[in-house]
Design an enzyme around this catalytic site. Sequence first.
Site, PDB file in Angstrom:
ATOM      1  N   ASP A  26     -51.833  11.863 -72.741  1.00 20.90           N
ATOM      2  CA  ASP A  26     -52.304  12.576 -73.937  1.00 20.90           C
ATOM      3  C   ASP A  26     -53.816  12.806 -73.813  1.00 20.90           C
ATOM      4  OD1 ASP A  26     -53.064  13.378 -76.434  1.00 20.90           O
ATOM      5  OD2 ASP A  26     -51.959  11.806 -77.500  1.00 20.90           O
ATOM      6  N   CYS A  78     -44.198  17.473 -76.752  1.00 17.85           N
ATOM      7  CA  CYS A  78     -45.188  16.393 -76.735  1.00 17.85           C
ATOM      8  C   CYS A  78     -45.337  15.897 -78.167  1.00 17.85           C
ATOM      9  CB  CYS A  78     -46.509  16.858 -76.129  1.00 17.85           C
ATOM     10  SG  CYS A  78     -47.301  18.214 -77.014  1.00 17.85           S
ATOM     11  N   ARG A 127     -50.371  19.298 -74.627  1.00 23.88           N
ATOM     12  CA  ARG A 127     -49.572  19.246 -73.398  1.00 23.88           C
ATOM     13  C   ARG A 127     -48.405  20.216 -73.384  1.00 23.88           C
ATOM     14  NH1 ARG A 127     -48.540  12.988 -73.776  1.00 23.88           N
ATOM     15  NH2 ARG A 127     -48.638  13.617 -75.970  1.00 23.88           N
TER      16      ARG A 127
HETATM   17  P1  4NP Z   1     -50.331  16.656 -77.633  1.00 23.36           P
HETATM   18  O1  4NP Z   1     -51.717  15.958 -78.061  1.00 23.36           O
HETATM   19  O2  4NP Z   1     -49.229  15.687 -78.021  1.00 23.36           O
HETATM   20  O3  4NP Z   1     -50.448  16.837 -76.177  1.00 23.36           O
HETATM   21  O4  4NP Z   1     -50.267  17.949 -78.423  1.00 23.36           O
HETATM   22  C1  4NP Z   1     -51.935  15.433 -79.336  1.00 23.36           C
HETATM   23  C2  4NP Z   1     -52.275  16.270 -80.367  1.00 23.36           C
HETATM   24  C3  4NP Z   1     -52.512  15.761 -81.634  1.00 23.36           C
HETATM   25  C4  4NP Z   1     -52.405  14.403 -81.847  1.00 23.36           C
HETATM   26  C5  4NP Z   1     -52.049  13.562 -80.822  1.00 23.36           C
HETATM   27  C6  4NP Z   1     -51.813  14.076 -79.561  1.00 23.36           C
HETATM   28  N1  4NP Z   1     -52.663  13.860 -83.138  1.00 23.36           N
HETATM   29  O5  4NP Z   1     -52.613  12.635 -83.284  1.00 23.36           O
HETATM   30  O6  4NP Z   1     -52.920  14.623 -84.085  1.00 23.36           O
END
Ligand code: 4NP
Length: 170
Positions: free
Chosen positions: A130, A13, A19
Amino acid sequence: MRKHRKIQILFVCLGNICRSPSAEAVMKQLVQQSGRADQFRIDSAGLIDYHEGEQADPRMRAHAIRRGYVLDSISRPVRTADFFDFALIIGMDSRNVDELRHRAPSVETMQKVHQMTEFSRNRLYDYVPDPYYSGAEGFELVLDLLEDACQGLLDACIPALDETESTPKM
Ligand code: 4NP
Protein backbone atom coordinates in the site's frame (compact mmCIF):
# COMPACT_ATOMS: atom_id res chain seq x y z
CA MET A 1 -16.02 -21.56 -36.01
CA ARG A 2 -14.26 -20.64 -32.75
CA LYS A 3 -16.46 -18.88 -30.23
CA HIS A 4 -15.36 -15.36 -29.34
CA ARG A 5 -13.83 -15.50 -25.86
CA LYS A 6 -13.76 -12.71 -23.32
CA ILE A 7 -12.16 -12.63 -19.86
CA GLN A 8 -13.50 -10.29 -17.19
CA ILE A 9 -10.91 -9.14 -14.64
CA LEU A 10 -11.59 -7.05 -11.53
CA PHE A 11 -8.59 -5.62 -9.66
CA VAL A 12 -9.21 -4.87 -5.98
CA CYS A 13 -7.31 -2.96 -3.28
CA LEU A 14 -8.39 -1.21 -0.09
CA GLY A 15 -9.38 2.25 -1.29
CA ASN A 16 -9.50 1.86 -5.10
CA ILE A 17 -7.51 5.06 -5.50
CA CYS A 18 -3.89 3.81 -5.76
CA ARG A 19 -3.07 0.17 -6.54
CA SER A 20 -6.15 -1.25 -8.25
CA PRO A 21 -6.78 1.72 -10.58
CA SER A 22 -3.12 1.45 -11.56
CA ALA A 23 -3.47 -2.28 -12.22
CA GLU A 24 -6.53 -1.50 -14.34
CA ALA A 25 -4.61 1.06 -16.42
CA VAL A 26 -1.49 -1.10 -16.83
CA MET A 27 -3.53 -4.15 -17.85
CA LYS A 28 -5.67 -2.13 -20.28
CA GLN A 29 -2.54 -0.82 -21.96
CA LEU A 30 -1.02 -4.31 -22.20
CA VAL A 31 -4.12 -5.88 -23.75
CA GLN A 32 -4.39 -2.92 -26.13
CA GLN A 33 -0.77 -3.36 -27.21
CA SER A 34 -1.31 -7.10 -27.69
CA GLY A 35 -4.29 -6.43 -29.98
CA ARG A 36 -6.66 -8.24 -27.60
CA ALA A 37 -8.56 -5.31 -26.07
CA ASP A 38 -11.89 -6.69 -27.30
CA GLN A 39 -11.23 -9.98 -25.51
CA PHE A 40 -11.07 -8.42 -22.05
CA ARG A 41 -13.27 -6.48 -19.68
CA ILE A 42 -11.08 -4.82 -17.06
CA ASP A 43 -12.31 -2.88 -14.03
CA SER A 44 -11.26 -2.08 -10.46
CA ALA A 45 -12.92 -1.64 -7.07
CA GLY A 46 -12.13 -1.13 -3.39
CA LEU A 47 -12.93 -2.94 -0.17
CA ILE A 48 -13.91 0.31 1.56
CA ASP A 49 -16.29 2.96 0.23
CA TYR A 50 -14.48 5.88 1.87
CA HIS A 51 -13.23 7.22 -1.49
CA GLU A 52 -16.32 6.33 -3.53
CA GLY A 53 -16.81 8.74 -6.44
CA GLU A 54 -13.23 10.06 -6.27
CA GLN A 55 -10.57 10.01 -8.97
CA ALA A 56 -7.39 8.06 -8.26
CA ASP A 57 -4.97 9.64 -5.78
CA PRO A 58 -3.17 12.61 -7.45
CA ARG A 59 0.24 11.22 -6.43
CA MET A 60 -0.55 7.86 -8.04
CA ARG A 61 -1.84 9.58 -11.17
CA ALA A 62 1.29 11.73 -11.41
CA HIS A 63 3.64 8.73 -11.18
CA ALA A 64 1.52 6.73 -13.63
CA ILE A 65 1.32 9.45 -16.29
CA ARG A 66 5.12 9.62 -16.42
CA ARG A 67 5.02 6.03 -17.64
CA GLY A 68 2.19 6.73 -20.07
CA TYR A 69 -0.73 5.42 -18.00
CA VAL A 70 -3.82 7.58 -17.67
CA LEU A 71 -5.72 6.68 -14.49
CA ASP A 72 -9.28 7.67 -15.34
CA SER A 73 -11.29 5.29 -13.17
CA ILE A 74 -13.56 6.51 -10.38
CA SER A 75 -13.41 4.74 -7.01
CA ARG A 76 -16.23 2.36 -6.20
CA PRO A 77 -16.68 -0.39 -3.61
CA VAL A 78 -16.79 -4.10 -4.47
CA ARG A 79 -20.37 -5.37 -4.90
CA THR A 80 -21.75 -8.89 -4.49
CA ALA A 81 -22.63 -8.87 -8.21
CA ASP A 82 -18.92 -8.51 -9.03
CA PHE A 83 -18.33 -12.08 -7.85
CA PHE A 84 -20.67 -13.30 -10.59
CA ASP A 85 -19.79 -10.75 -13.28
CA PHE A 86 -16.00 -11.26 -13.25
CA ALA A 87 -14.00 -14.41 -13.98
CA LEU A 88 -10.94 -13.24 -12.04
CA ILE A 89 -10.97 -11.05 -8.92
CA ILE A 90 -7.44 -10.03 -8.07
CA GLY A 91 -6.42 -8.51 -4.74
CA MET A 92 -3.19 -6.63 -4.18
CA ASP A 93 -2.16 -8.11 -0.81
CA SER A 94 -3.12 -10.98 1.46
CA ARG A 95 -5.51 -8.85 3.50
CA ASN A 96 -7.38 -7.90 0.32
CA VAL A 97 -7.52 -11.55 -0.70
CA ASP A 98 -8.69 -12.75 2.74
CA GLU A 99 -11.44 -10.12 2.78
CA LEU A 100 -12.55 -10.94 -0.79
CA ARG A 101 -12.73 -14.66 0.04
CA HIS A 102 -14.71 -13.80 3.17
CA ARG A 103 -17.20 -11.76 1.10
CA ALA A 104 -17.51 -14.28 -1.74
CA PRO A 105 -21.11 -15.50 -1.84
CA SER A 106 -20.24 -19.12 -2.75
CA VAL A 107 -17.38 -21.59 -2.94
CA GLU A 108 -17.37 -21.23 -6.73
CA THR A 109 -16.99 -17.44 -6.60
CA MET A 110 -14.38 -17.75 -3.83
CA GLN A 111 -12.22 -19.66 -6.29
CA LYS A 112 -12.14 -16.63 -8.60
CA VAL A 113 -10.10 -14.70 -6.03
CA HIS A 114 -6.35 -14.46 -6.60
CA GLN A 115 -3.45 -12.31 -5.44
CA MET A 116 -1.73 -10.05 -7.98
CA THR A 117 1.75 -11.37 -7.24
CA GLU A 118 0.70 -14.94 -8.13
CA PHE A 119 1.27 -13.72 -11.69
CA SER A 120 4.60 -12.03 -11.00
CA ARG A 121 7.44 -13.17 -13.22
CA ASN A 122 10.37 -11.68 -11.31
CA ARG A 123 8.94 -12.80 -7.92
CA LEU A 124 10.63 -9.86 -6.14
CA TYR A 125 7.61 -9.24 -3.87
CA ASP A 126 4.78 -11.50 -2.75
CA TYR A 127 2.32 -8.59 -2.37
CA VAL A 128 1.81 -5.08 -3.77
CA PRO A 129 2.49 -2.75 -0.81
CA ASP A 130 0.00 0.00 0.00
CA PRO A 131 1.67 3.28 -1.09
CA TYR A 132 -0.86 5.60 0.59
CA TYR A 133 1.41 6.63 3.46
CA SER A 134 4.66 6.22 1.52
CA GLY A 135 6.83 8.59 -0.46
CA ALA A 136 7.51 8.66 -4.18
CA GLU A 137 9.38 5.34 -4.04
CA GLY A 138 6.21 3.56 -2.86
CA PHE A 139 4.26 4.70 -5.92
CA GLU A 140 7.10 3.75 -8.26
CA LEU A 141 7.29 0.31 -6.63
CA VAL A 142 3.56 -0.22 -7.19
CA LEU A 143 4.00 0.47 -10.91
CA ASP A 144 7.12 -1.73 -11.16
CA LEU A 145 5.30 -4.65 -9.52
CA LEU A 146 2.14 -4.17 -11.57
CA GLU A 147 3.95 -3.95 -14.90
CA ASP A 148 5.62 -7.29 -14.15
CA ALA A 149 2.57 -9.09 -12.74
CA CYS A 150 0.11 -7.79 -15.36
CA GLN A 151 2.34 -9.16 -18.13
CA GLY A 152 2.33 -12.50 -16.29
CA LEU A 153 -1.45 -12.30 -15.97
CA LEU A 154 -1.87 -11.59 -19.69
CA ASP A 155 0.41 -14.54 -20.53
CA ALA A 156 -1.70 -16.76 -18.22
CA CYS A 157 -4.94 -15.65 -19.89
CA ILE A 158 -3.89 -16.21 -23.51
CA PRO A 159 -4.33 -20.03 -23.53
CA ALA A 160 -7.91 -19.61 -22.30
CA LEU A 161 -8.61 -17.06 -25.04
CA ASP A 162 -7.10 -19.15 -27.81
CA GLU A 163 -8.33 -22.58 -26.75
CA THR A 164 -11.66 -23.94 -25.66
CA GLU A 165 -11.68 -22.67 -22.08
CA SER A 166 -13.71 -19.55 -21.31
CA THR A 167 -12.51 -19.28 -17.71
CA PRO A 168 -8.73 -19.21 -17.26
CA LYS A 169 -7.34 -22.05 -15.15
CA MET A 170 -5.14 -20.27 -12.61
P1 4NP B 1 -5.14 1.67 -2.23
O1 4NP B 1 -4.48 2.71 -1.19
O2 4NP B 1 -5.79 0.59 -1.39
O3 4NP B 1 -4.01 1.18 -3.03
O4 4NP B 1 -6.16 2.48 -3.01
C1 4NP B 1 -5.18 3.25 -0.11
C2 4NP B 1 -6.02 4.32 -0.32
C3 4NP B 1 -6.71 4.88 0.74
C4 4NP B 1 -6.55 4.36 2.01
C5 4NP B 1 -5.72 3.28 2.22
C6 4NP B 1 -5.04 2.73 1.16
N1 4NP B 1 -7.24 4.94 3.11
O5 4NP B 1 -7.03 4.48 4.24
O6 4NP B 1 -8.04 5.87 2.92
